[in-house]
Design a protein around this motif. Structure first.
Motif, PDB file in Angstrom:
ATOM      1  N   THR A  48       0.897  -1.012   0.051  1.00 42.69           N
ATOM      2  CA  THR A  48       0.165  -0.125   0.007  1.00 42.69           C
ATOM      3  C   THR A  48       0.764   1.301  -0.228  1.00 42.69           C
ATOM      4  OG1 THR A  48      -1.799  -1.227   0.969  1.00 42.69           O
ATOM      5  CG2 THR A  48      -1.774   1.358   1.147  1.00 42.69           C
ATOM      6  N   TYR A  49       0.604   2.313  -0.810  1.00 44.49           N
ATOM      7  CA  TYR A  49       1.251   3.606  -1.213  1.00 44.49           C
ATOM      8  C   TYR A  49       0.434   4.529  -0.634  1.00 44.49           C
ATOM      9  CZ  TYR A  49       4.439   0.523  -3.933  1.00 44.49           C
ATOM     10  OH  TYR A  49       5.271  -0.367  -4.104  1.00 44.49           O
ATOM     11  N   ARG A  50       0.999   5.589  -0.004  1.00 48.72           N
ATOM     12  CA  ARG A  50       0.195   6.740   0.488  1.00 48.72           C
ATOM     13  C   ARG A  50       0.871   7.844   0.017  1.00 48.72           C
ATOM     14  NH1 ARG A  50      -2.531   3.591   3.031  1.00 48.72           N
ATOM     15  NH2 ARG A  50      -2.494   2.620   5.009  1.00 48.72           N
ATOM     16  N   GLY A  51      -0.102   8.912  -0.464  1.00 55.17           N
ATOM     17  CA  GLY A  51       0.202   9.896  -1.280  1.00 55.17           C
ATOM     18  C   GLY A  51       0.826  11.136  -0.501  1.00 55.17           C
ATOM     19  N   GLU A  52       1.781  11.931  -1.155  1.00 51.63           N
ATOM     20  CA  GLU A  52       2.613  13.084  -0.533  1.00 51.63           C
ATOM     21  C   GLU A  52       2.676  14.159  -1.533  1.00 51.63           C
ATOM     22  OE1 GLU A  52       6.550  11.737   0.084  1.00 51.63           O
ATOM     23  OE2 GLU A  52       6.221  10.818   1.971  1.00 51.63           O
ATOM     24  N   GLY A  53       2.812  15.166  -0.970  1.00 53.63           N
ATOM     25  CA  GLY A  53       2.607  16.426  -2.127  1.00 53.63           C
ATOM     26  C   GLY A  53       1.219  16.776  -2.540  1.00 53.63           C
TER      27      GLY A  53
END
Length: 163
Positions: A48-53
């Motif tokens: 699972t990848y979580r957003g940044e920016g």
């Protein structure tokens, strides 16, 4: 003549002052997300990848088939708050929750050809190629994988996901 020497000296000092902080396009990206990948397997990218920016609030989950943990293939993808539209040309559009499939497109033999993640949405059905973000570059730094959209090669990617 004095002014010419003064201008040349000022330019030289400016260049020397810039050297520690200035970087090439690939250096700017590498400083933010890590080294770009030439290849990757399903097992290496699953998670699972979580957003940044600009991707804050976005979640992307990649599931690899158990039989292909070490193969380049792909698997199932689910997204939450995924952006629509030509976001890289203006602003992020309406967001959606969806699912589909993903695959790894391996990099080439050139030093400038890097691997990327390709996403194909099956739900909701309204998204065809170009209607939403469907390709992300892959990078790694300090054992952490990043997926990102390179919109300006001279700046840190604004849309990036970290596992």
């Amino acid at each position: 003549m004095f002014r010419a020497r003064l201008s040349a000296a000022a330019a030289a000092v400016g260049l020397l002052a810039c050297l520690p902080g200035c970087s090439s396009a690939s250096g700017a990206v590498e400083g933010c997300v890590g080294a770009q990948a030439v290849g990757a397997t399903s097992g290496e990218l699953a998670g699972t990848y979580r957003g940044e920016g600009d991707a804050e609030g976005v979640t992307l989950t990649l599931k690899a088939p158990e039989a292909s943990e070490s193969e380049p293939g792909g698997g199932k993808v689910t997204v939450r708050d995924w952006p629509t539209g030509d976001w890289y040309r203006s602003e992020l559009g309406e967001a959606f929750d969806g699912s589909g499939t993903w695959s790894v497109v391996q990099g080439g033999t050139s030093a400038t050809e890097f691997a990327h993640l390709s996403v194909s949405f099956t739900a909701p059905e309204r998204f065809l190629g170009g209607d939403t973000l469907d390709s992300l570059l892959i990078a790694e730094r300090d054992g952490r994988t990043s997926l990102y959209a390179e919109d300006d090669p001279d700046a840190c990617p604004a849309f990036r996901l970290l596992r």
